[in-house]
Write an enzyme that holds these catalytic residues in place. Sequence first.
Site, short mmCIF file in Angstrom:
data_model
loop_
_atom_site.label_atom_id
_atom_site.label_comp_id
_atom_site.label_asym_id
_atom_site.label_seq_id
_atom_site.Cartn_x
_atom_site.Cartn_y
_atom_site.Cartn_z
N TYR B 252 0.82 -1.21 0.00
CA TYR B 252 0.00 0.00 0.00
C TYR B 252 0.85 1.26 0.00
O TYR B 252 0.42 2.30 -0.49
CB TYR B 252 -1.01 -0.04 1.15
CG TYR B 252 -2.28 -0.71 0.70
CD1 TYR B 252 -3.27 0.00 0.04
CD2 TYR B 252 -2.45 -2.08 0.83
CE1 TYR B 252 -4.41 -0.61 -0.44
CE2 TYR B 252 -3.58 -2.71 0.35
CZ TYR B 252 -4.57 -1.97 -0.28
OH TYR B 252 -5.68 -2.57 -0.77
N HIS B 409 -6.38 -3.38 6.12
CA HIS B 409 -5.68 -4.25 5.17
C HIS B 409 -4.59 -5.08 5.84
O HIS B 409 -3.80 -5.75 5.17
CB HIS B 409 -5.07 -3.42 4.04
CG HIS B 409 -6.09 -2.92 3.07
ND1 HIS B 409 -6.92 -3.76 2.37
CD2 HIS B 409 -6.43 -1.65 2.70
CE1 HIS B 409 -7.73 -3.04 1.59
NE2 HIS B 409 -7.46 -1.76 1.79
#
Lengths: 709, 709
Positions: B252, B409
């Site tokens: 990410y 996440h």
Amino acid sequence: MKRMKYIIAFALLVINTVSKAQQHPSIMLTKKNIEQVRAGINKYPLLQTSYNELKKQADKAIASPINVPTPADGGGGITHEQHKENYKQAVACGVAYQVTKDKRYAEHLKNMLLKYADVYNTWPRHPKRKQEPGGKMFWQNLNDCVWLVYTIQGYDCIYDYVNPADRKKIEENLFASVVKELTEVNGKIFNLIHNHATWSTAAVGMTGYVLGRKDWVEMALKGSDKTGKTGFLKQIDDLFSPDGYYAEGPYYLRYAIHPFILFARAIQQHQPELKIYDYRNGLLKKAVQTALQCTYTNKVFFPVNDALKDKTYESEELVYAVDIAYGEMNASDDFLDIAQQQGKVIISDAGLKVAKAIAAGKTKPFVYKPMWISDGADGKSGGLGILRNGPNKNQTLAVLKAGTQGMGHGHFDKLNILFYDNNSEVLSDYGAARFLNVETKTGGGYTKENESWAKQTVAHNTMVVDKKTQFGAEWEDAEKFHPELLYFDANQNFQVSSAKEVNAYEGVEMIRTVVLFKPEKAESPLLIDVFKVKSAKEHQYDLPFWYQGHITNTPFTIRSNNTQLNTLGTKDGYQHLWLTATGKLKGNNGQITVLNNKKFYTTTFLADSSTQVQFVLLGASDPQMNLRNEKAFILSQPKSANHTFVNIIEPHGANNPIAEFTTGFMPVVKELKLVTDSDDISVVTFSYNNKLYTVTINYNNTQQFITIK
Amino acid sequence: MKRMKYIIAFALLVINTVSKAQQHPSIMLTKKNIEQVRAGINKYPLLQTSYNELKKQADKAIASPINVPTPADGGGGITHEQHKENYKQAVACGVAYQVTKDKRYAEHLKNMLLKYADVYNTWPRHPKRKQEPGGKMFWQNLNDCVWLVYTIQGYDCIYDYVNPADRKKIEENLFASVVKELTEVNGKIFNLIHNHATWSTAAVGMTGYVLGRKDWVEMALKGSDKTGKTGFLKQIDDLFSPDGYYAEGPYYLRYAIHPFILFARAIQQHQPELKIYDYRNGLLKKAVQTALQCTYTNKVFFPVNDALKDKTYESEELVYAVDIAYGEMNASDDFLDIAQQQGKVIISDAGLKVAKAIAAGKTKPFVYKPMWISDGADGKSGGLGILRNGPNKNQTLAVLKAGTQGMGHGHFDKLNILFYDNNSEVLSDYGAARFLNVETKTGGGYTKENESWAKQTVAHNTMVVDKKTQFGAEWEDAEKFHPELLYFDANQNFQVSSAKEVNAYEGVEMIRTVVLFKPEKAESPLLIDVFKVKSAKEHQYDLPFWYQGHITNTPFTIRSNNTQLNTLGTKDGYQHLWLTATGKLKGNNGQITVLNNKKFYTTTFLADSSTQVQFVLLGASDPQMNLRNEKAFILSQPKSANHTFVNIIEPHGANNPIAEFTTGFMPVVKELKLVTDSDDISVVTFSYNNKLYTVTINYNNTQQFITIK
């Protein structure tokens, strides 16, 4: 009759003219050309890098003590690898000596050979021998032959350096003993018509030339009884089809071609009057060409029969073959493309020519062609249908296997298909169950799952009747029969290969027709697959598709085995399959989409109310964890007499995870129908981009076997 | 206190100085430098090929009709991909116009924007929206933000070309509406401290600069209430550790870095007095550096947390990041190595500098470093321990994950390890269960197995207590805690990372110490792994090793489940595991050898009479066939209070199927022992090449935490 005369004339030549040329070196390098090779090393990049690599090996060799261990280990084991290392050193030191004239290389090799001469005759038979009488230096006689093929090349290079007394010792105590080992102790292998015999005859013949032993050459060429019923020439006659195909398949052709090409080069050097390159209409050059045509753009040989799937045309055998085919047999400039990809040449007269031509910019892209490659010594025992479309960087390829069994290394996979696209396998063959040179895995040999799984019919993309393997899994029975070629054509509009097999299952006739066809606006061609089966009795027909990649879509109901898996059967390979899910269709078209190497592949197939789809995972009954967990879906008709499977495999779209885009993830083929189906004719229709296509197959019309409109 | 003053001063600057420079283009390309970029395209190969690629896109765009469909599809669907295509066309046409001054590009883009201006406000909310209020053009507001980030760059390039009337229409009916959509309709996202908010603020801020809308820029920098409690600057403050690590992990970070870097470049252009590149000690440059340090030599980001394993630093975000870091932030010449591997630059001021430097031969190999990368805004929330050894072409790498959960996440994998060698994964992480942009797979989003499998502890190479996932699989709970760094060192002799986790399981303390150490004569370093667990109560401790490759040797007795497979459990990820075999050891050392990418890896592990080895295959309870069939062995202690797992993972030997040789297929590590083990100290001994090594870990001694003798 004409042929027989030619063979007799040839036989006389053999006897009368052995070994005129007694100069050394005389095989891959020659006294005549050594100066040019030396100069070429400084001029042509590929020759230079190849030589540097070899010289590194030679330098490493002379920096290490000579190590000739008493044979003890199987494939991959320490003594096995050391004797392999030694024969590679022999070539490296021999060639390095010829190029540099630095005596250290020759001295090292001479001393190694003297060491072998000291101990060779004291060794017992190999303790881990794989057969009787078996190998001596290695566990297989085959490896002993390979040892000699290499080592004699090294000796050829240092022959002039070695003094007569040492020569005598080496030749009598080592080479003569090894030749005896090959021609007498393992004389049965020497006289086979089989690739092991090719290695054996090549080893003995090349040794005969280098040592000036006419009798050995004669045995090598015509068998140990010198009648020509066996031996190298008879192997060329019988082991290849007129197209240069080798009965055991592409993987073994790759392996076998090495001694054929090498010994041929030696024959050409020593007895050019034999015109070995022209023998059987230039068979050996065709064999090299055919070997290359039996690869895909991922460089890998079609993994039919017992094949390791990581073997590419970069392997050394093909370096020899490509160099000699180009350097000596006038192969065309597209062979240079392969040589460039191999990234090396043999330091030899032939390698010089290849490197020079590449440096001169003569390289052309290798020309892959769609073709029917006939099998059988007479070319009438079926063959391999190869359909190709597209440039080398994005080629679609389908292969229909319709040749002979391929002897003991053959698989029971008549009418198997392979499918490749986008430089990847799409429909794959398991190849052999083997971990080459990994001693902890059955000594590096074939694991038992090679028999119980890899050879079985269900391991392939072809139909299984009543869950049984073709020919009752008896290869000797399978060897007696072969499929019949019905039709092959590669025209502007499509390519097609069709073959019929009536012996694999008693009372069952199978005709498979595969077509590569690109509809309007399609980016990739479709593989249209019509598999027609006829029988007076009802059977279960299973048609597996072994796919690579991950299923992304199955628009029909699937029942998944979520908490327990059972095997799909108990024998004939089914004992190795976990049944992970089953599918049942409502309509008469099924589709399964797979994502593989960033591209989608959808199989659209015809179904009826009885059709079952079985999703399987390989790996059951595998106590040693020898199998890869590959996956297939099996289209299954539980009870049919006559049945026609119709499948269209459609490459489509793209999925790029780096640039993050997806296109065309849904198939375009729709409304697949079998509108007519009789003994004479099958008519298939489907729509593509809303256009209707009609494929008509006239099984009995060799003039207009197929039309697509 | 000092920091607060700086922030206030910065805030005043923001308000006072917005958008002095009203020239166009003004973001990636600038009016000032466009002439040099034009010249550079003809001079520097990388700029040239990159431009040719972009121009191809632009030419394709102007040859096609404008297509602005009413939004209908989810990720990967037709309208989704078309709007993505449009924003890429916007950049391509804008840049091509600037470079060529060919009006066709500008005209095409202008007409596309006018078309959007016509219809944008007529569209309802997206029919497949993933949340409320959700996206408008795309299913997620996030994609709408990305659309604006790209499209505004294109508009910036054609701004001077568009007449005032059309400008008004485009700016009022389209851009102002999209800004409203982002700041108001989805204002909640705009004001998050989260990567989605970064895309949103970057989009609005860049649009503010290009359109001269001071208020938008201010909102972007300081949140929609302009207080600075949210907004871009606050995101830089809170989302990164001082080392530039991003809480959600490397994958990410790669994604998030794009809007950070792009908006920073826009700020630097329009308000250089803000010194955004220096903000927080040059945080953004550190973030780029850290992103690259979170990759292996296979170019892939460490797949911790929700990560797609095919994401490499070749992805576009990193092209932007590397170009701007080198071109604008004085990153060192080893960044050019990455740029060369990316094979492209952004057609921009920064891309010009990169291409020029590469053409001047300034490239140096990228310098991978062993390092501790701290996590948490204050750098005190654990982190990532990275151990590396060897040159880039053959690097051994171990990663210890000991940072924060990483929000929604994040995976429950505290003290997870990854291990790489020979450019391959050896011990791997599953990453995310997702088929990006494949609409037939949960619309291209995360599949449900991402929750039920990929996030669960057993999916990772870390210990599972009582077959339960860490923190009861509640990420909000996990977010409250983090492991404690005990020690990190990278010296001449070895590299070590040790961390402690006491919150993942109630009443269980875990300390994992991983060491990369190369014994004498070893070709590759060993990974020594000491995992110490303490508890007052007895538990089952499972330590999985998810390996890539094929097991070639297990010199202990294995009972294989040949004809039926059952799941290893019913929840916490265990419901997805088939138990394929179990092993039981007689001695106190076990070994498992795996062949992976032509090299062997042996895990030597300590065992006692209760130790069980469970061999598992992923894929159970997977009705949609969403999982890959990966494999692990799990070292299991069924009932222990305190226990110390000791494992040595040893890379060894080689297996070359093309050249057909095998070396070193047996491991060298022997006699692994835990000779002392208390709260304070663990002493491990083992022999390597008959030499005894002693590893002493002093858990409470930060001066001399570890010795190896």
